[in-house]
Design a protein around this motif. Structure first.
Motif, PDB file in Angstrom:
ATOM      1  N   ILE A  62      20.971  16.313  11.668  1.00 26.72           N
ATOM      2  CA  ILE A  62      21.563  16.211  13.004  1.00 26.72           C
ATOM      3  C   ILE A  62      20.709  15.326  13.901  1.00 26.72           C
ATOM      4  N   VAL A  63      19.391  15.519  13.824  1.00 18.26           N
ATOM      5  CA  VAL A  63      18.488  14.705  14.637  1.00 18.26           C
ATOM      6  C   VAL A  63      18.535  13.244  14.198  1.00 18.26           C
ATOM      7  N   GLN A  64      18.633  12.999  12.896  1.00 19.81           N
ATOM      8  CA  GLN A  64      18.724  11.620  12.403  1.00 19.81           C
ATOM      9  C   GLN A  64      19.989  10.942  12.922  1.00 19.81           C
ATOM     10  N   LEU A  65      21.087  11.681  12.983  1.00 22.38           N
ATOM     11  CA  LEU A  65      22.327  11.120  13.530  1.00 22.38           C
ATOM     12  C   LEU A  65      22.153  10.769  15.007  1.00 22.38           C
ATOM     13  N   ALA A  66      21.526  11.672  15.757  1.00 24.76           N
ATOM     14  CA  ALA A  66      21.300  11.414  17.179  1.00 24.76           C
ATOM     15  C   ALA A  66      20.363  10.229  17.391  1.00 24.76           C
ATOM     16  N   ALA A  67      19.436  10.040  16.449  1.00 27.10           N
ATOM     17  CA  ALA A  67      18.470   8.946  16.560  1.00 27.10           C
ATOM     18  C   ALA A  67      19.128   7.575  16.416  1.00 27.10           C
ATOM     19  N   CYS A  68      20.282   7.516  15.803  1.00 31.75           N
ATOM     20  CA  CYS A  68      20.993   6.241  15.681  1.00 31.75           C
ATOM     21  C   CYS A  68      21.639   5.831  16.995  1.00 31.75           C
ATOM     22  N   CYS A  69      21.768   6.781  17.922  1.00 35.03           N
ATOM     23  CA  CYS A  69      22.393   6.506  19.223  1.00 35.03           C
ATOM     24  C   CYS A  69      21.336   6.010  20.211  1.00 35.03           C
ATOM     25  N   ARG A  70      21.690   5.017  21.011  1.00 29.00           N
ATOM     26  CA  ARG A  70      20.790   4.623  22.102  1.00 29.00           C
ATOM     27  C   ARG A  70      20.762   5.720  23.162  1.00 29.00           C
TER      28      ARG A  70
ATOM     29  N   ILE B 154      29.716  18.636   9.170  1.00 30.54           N
ATOM     30  CA  ILE B 154      28.821  19.682   9.641  1.00 30.54           C
ATOM     31  C   ILE B 154      29.563  20.482  10.705  1.00 30.54           C
ATOM     32  N   ASN B 155      29.424  21.787  10.666  1.00 30.01           N
ATOM     33  CA  ASN B 155      30.073  22.634  11.665  1.00 30.01           C
ATOM     34  C   ASN B 155      29.384  22.444  13.012  1.00 30.01           C
ATOM     35  N   PHE B 156      30.130  21.962  13.990  1.00 35.19           N
ATOM     36  CA  PHE B 156      29.534  21.655  15.285  1.00 35.19           C
ATOM     37  C   PHE B 156      29.000  22.905  15.972  1.00 35.19           C
ATOM     38  N   GLU B 157      29.681  24.017  15.819  1.00 35.51           N
ATOM     39  CA  GLU B 157      29.299  25.240  16.532  1.00 35.51           C
ATOM     40  C   GLU B 157      28.085  25.917  15.920  1.00 35.51           C
ATOM     41  N   THR B 158      27.964  25.899  14.600  1.00 37.72           N
ATOM     42  CA  THR B 158      26.903  26.680  13.927  1.00 37.72           C
ATOM     43  C   THR B 158      26.021  25.857  13.004  1.00 37.72           C
ATOM     44  N   GLY B 159      26.227  24.530  12.945  1.00 32.77           N
ATOM     45  CA  GLY B 159      25.481  23.704  11.993  1.00 32.77           C
ATOM     46  C   GLY B 159      23.995  23.678  12.218  1.00 32.77           C
ATOM     47  N   ALA B 160      23.561  23.756  13.476  1.00 32.46           N
ATOM     48  CA  ALA B 160      22.131  23.692  13.788  1.00 32.46           C
ATOM     49  C   ALA B 160      21.539  25.070  14.071  1.00 32.46           C
ATOM     50  N   SER B 161      22.356  25.972  14.625  1.00 34.90           N
ATOM     51  CA  SER B 161      21.844  27.279  15.046  1.00 34.90           C
ATOM     52  C   SER B 161      23.002  28.265  15.145  1.00 34.90           C
ATOM     53  N   ASP B 162      22.694  29.529  14.902  1.00 36.93           N
ATOM     54  CA  ASP B 162      23.728  30.558  15.027  1.00 36.93           C
ATOM     55  C   ASP B 162      24.101  30.798  16.480  1.00 36.93           C
ATOM     56  N   ASN B 163      23.168  30.443  17.388  1.00 36.32           N
ATOM     57  CA  ASN B 163      23.351  30.772  18.794  1.00 36.32           C
ATOM     58  C   ASN B 163      23.774  29.585  19.661  1.00 36.32           C
ATOM     59  N   LEU B 164      23.513  28.349  19.189  1.00 41.54           N
ATOM     60  CA  LEU B 164      23.791  27.170  19.994  1.00 41.54           C
ATOM     61  C   LEU B 164      24.587  26.157  19.182  1.00 41.54           C
ATOM     62  N   ASN B 165      25.537  25.479  19.823  1.00 37.38           N
ATOM     63  CA  ASN B 165      26.200  24.394  19.104  1.00 37.38           C
ATOM     64  C   ASN B 165      25.229  23.232  18.944  1.00 37.38           C
TER      65      ASN B 165
ATOM     66  N   PHE C 152      25.064  20.151  19.980  1.00 36.91           N
ATOM     67  CA  PHE C 152      24.657  19.402  21.168  1.00 36.91           C
ATOM     68  C   PHE C 152      23.657  20.203  21.995  1.00 36.91           C
ATOM     69  N   ASP C 153      23.941  21.472  22.250  1.00 39.17           N
ATOM     70  CA  ASP C 153      23.028  22.296  23.037  1.00 39.17           C
ATOM     71  C   ASP C 153      21.712  22.514  22.306  1.00 39.17           C
ATOM     72  N   TRP C 154      21.770  22.626  20.971  1.00 37.82           N
ATOM     73  CA  TRP C 154      20.530  22.791  20.205  1.00 37.82           C
ATOM     74  C   TRP C 154      19.660  21.547  20.332  1.00 37.82           C
ATOM     75  N   LEU C 155      20.280  20.366  20.249  1.00 35.49           N
ATOM     76  CA  LEU C 155      19.520  19.115  20.384  1.00 35.49           C
ATOM     77  C   LEU C 155      18.780  19.071  21.717  1.00 35.49           C
ATOM     78  N   ASN C 156      19.452  19.485  22.769  1.00 36.02           N
ATOM     79  CA  ASN C 156      18.863  19.384  24.096  1.00 36.02           C
ATOM     80  C   ASN C 156      17.690  20.336  24.303  1.00 36.02           C
ATOM     81  N   GLN C 157      17.537  21.300  23.393  1.00 36.48           N
ATOM     82  CA  GLN C 157      16.390  22.213  23.459  1.00 36.48           C
ATOM     83  C   GLN C 157      15.158  21.609  22.787  1.00 36.48           C
ATOM     84  N   CYS C 158      15.337  20.547  22.038  1.00 37.23           N
ATOM     85  CA  CYS C 158      14.219  19.947  21.297  1.00 37.23           C
ATOM     86  C   CYS C 158      13.268  19.240  22.267  1.00 37.23           C
ATOM     87  N   ASP C 159      11.974  19.353  21.997  1.00 35.51           N
ATOM     88  CA  ASP C 159      10.959  18.773  22.889  1.00 35.51           C
ATOM     89  C   ASP C 159      11.071  17.256  22.997  1.00 35.51           C
TER      90      ASP C 159
END
Length: 377
Positions: A42-50, A66-77, A79-86
């Motif tokens: 998921i992060v690699q996909l986001a890294a391709c975006c400016r 990839i399931n958008f709602e649960t692909g990264a986390s059971d609690n966050l979709n 997009f929201d999971w990405l935004n939690q990354c440092d």
């Protein structure tokens, strides 16, 4: 740099002799720490975006099954999971990976598989192309597109990703927009992707681009930066004088511009090809110029439409002016007459038509054209 300095601090605190060759790998390991395989993807996909927002992340995630709602986390979709990354930051109203993280993750995707890397950029190219087409219909006249700020923004992003994904086709699309945007004086359509890629090249030296695309962009840099306003000028009639400091010579600028003209024949029909032929004619021997202008006229006939008479008329007006400068007055007159069938209330057009008739010694007709110009203005 912050990651690198933190790694150095950590090594010194542990009294470990610093091996700088390990620094970059240490940053990679730091950023990957705690990510599972799906999260890394998921992060690699986001890294391709400016930059990214919820819709673009959802689009990429779904295309990769990839399931958008649960692909990264059971609690966050995702997009929201990405935004939690440092390493994700919010800049000027948009989310993006910081420069170090983006370089690391994008390079890791490239090394894992170039086809997957190019496929991701192709998905993004199509995404922004679709947004541009929704903003302004593809059938609309060029000014309707280039005058629309949102269309320009989406098209700039489309070109950025197309250059990574589409090899020869990406080059042709970029060059076509280069000539069209010069004709309509809308610089950002091409300067945004060009500036972004050349800035990134300071880190990866054009490595991520298809080989021929990287070479082309590297070679046209001077021509692109300094030759933008020179495209519409006859090289024999302009000089370059730098008020502060120095820059490339006119010969270097023209050599870079020539590389773009080399692809004129392969461009799709449209404004980009028309403008390229027009500008190339200024740099050709006299016996070649008329042939190029005839080709440009054929493009003008394809582009011209009743929905935008001022723009359509200007296509033939500009051709007539160049033909007149070549003393091809009969051909110039035909172009002026074609322009008048589209829009007959332009005083400059009637005036230049009168000049062409005067040079053909058709003085009564010339006088009539000058009188029409005076009646309008």
């Amino acid at each position: 740099m912050p990651y690198y300095l933190d790694w150095i601090r950590n090594q010194k605190e542990k009294k470990i002799e610093i091996d700088f060759s390990r620094g970059n790998q240490a940053i990679v390991e730091l950023l990957l720490q705690g990510l599972n395989t799906k999260q890394k993807q998921i992060v690699q996909l986001a890294a391709c975006c400016r930059w990214f927002d919820r819709p673009v992340i959802q689009y990429l995630i779904q295309r990769k099954s990839i399931n958008f709602e649960t692909g990264a986390s059971d609690n966050l979709n995702c997009f929201d999971w990405l935004n939690q990354c440092d390493f994700v930051e919010f800049v000027e109203g948009r989310y993006r990976l910081d420069d170090v993280a983006r370089d690391v993750f994008r390079m890791s995707l490239y090394h894992e598989g170039r086809s997957q890397f190019r496929e991701t950029h192709e998905l993004l190219a199509k995404y922004f192309e679709q947004l541009a087409n929704k903003e302004v219909s593809p059938d609309s006249p060029p000014p309707a597109k280039y005058d629309n700020a949102d269309w320009r923004e989406y098209t700039a992003e489309f070109l950025y990703h197309a250059l990574f994904a589409r090899r020869d086709e990406g080059q042709r699309q970029f060059i076509s927009h280069l000539f069209a945007s010069r004709y309509l004086n809308q610089l950002e359509v091409v300067i945004i992707p060009f500036a972004a890629i050349t800035a990134e090249a300071s880190v990866e030296n054009y490595q991520l681009l298809p080989d021929q695309t990287g070479k082309l962009l590297k070679k046209i840099t001077f021509g692109f930066i300094f030759g933008w306003f020179m495209l519409s000028k006859d090289p024999a009639k302009y000089e370059i004088n730098y008020e502060n400091g120095t820059g490339p010579s006119k010969d270097k600028i023209e050599a870079a511009i020539k590389l773009c003209f080399d692809q004129v024949d392969s461009l799709e029909d449209g404004l980009g090809k028309y403008a390229a032929l027009l500008y190339k004619s200024l740099r050709s021997r006299s016996n070649q110029r008329v042939h190029l202008l005839q080709q440009a006229k054929a493009q003008a006939e394809i582009i011209a439409s009743d929905s935008n008479p001022e723009f359509s008329s200007s296509l033939f007006f500009n051709l007539g002016n160049v033909l007149g400068n070549l003393e091809r007055y009969e051909e110039a007159l035909k172009s002026f007459d074609q322009a008048l069938t589209i829009k007959d209330d332009d005083p400059d057009l009637w005036n230049n038509r009168g000049a062409a008739l005067g040079n053909l010694e058709r003085y009564e007709e010339a006088l009539h054209s000058f009188d029409k110009a005076l009646a309008i203005q």
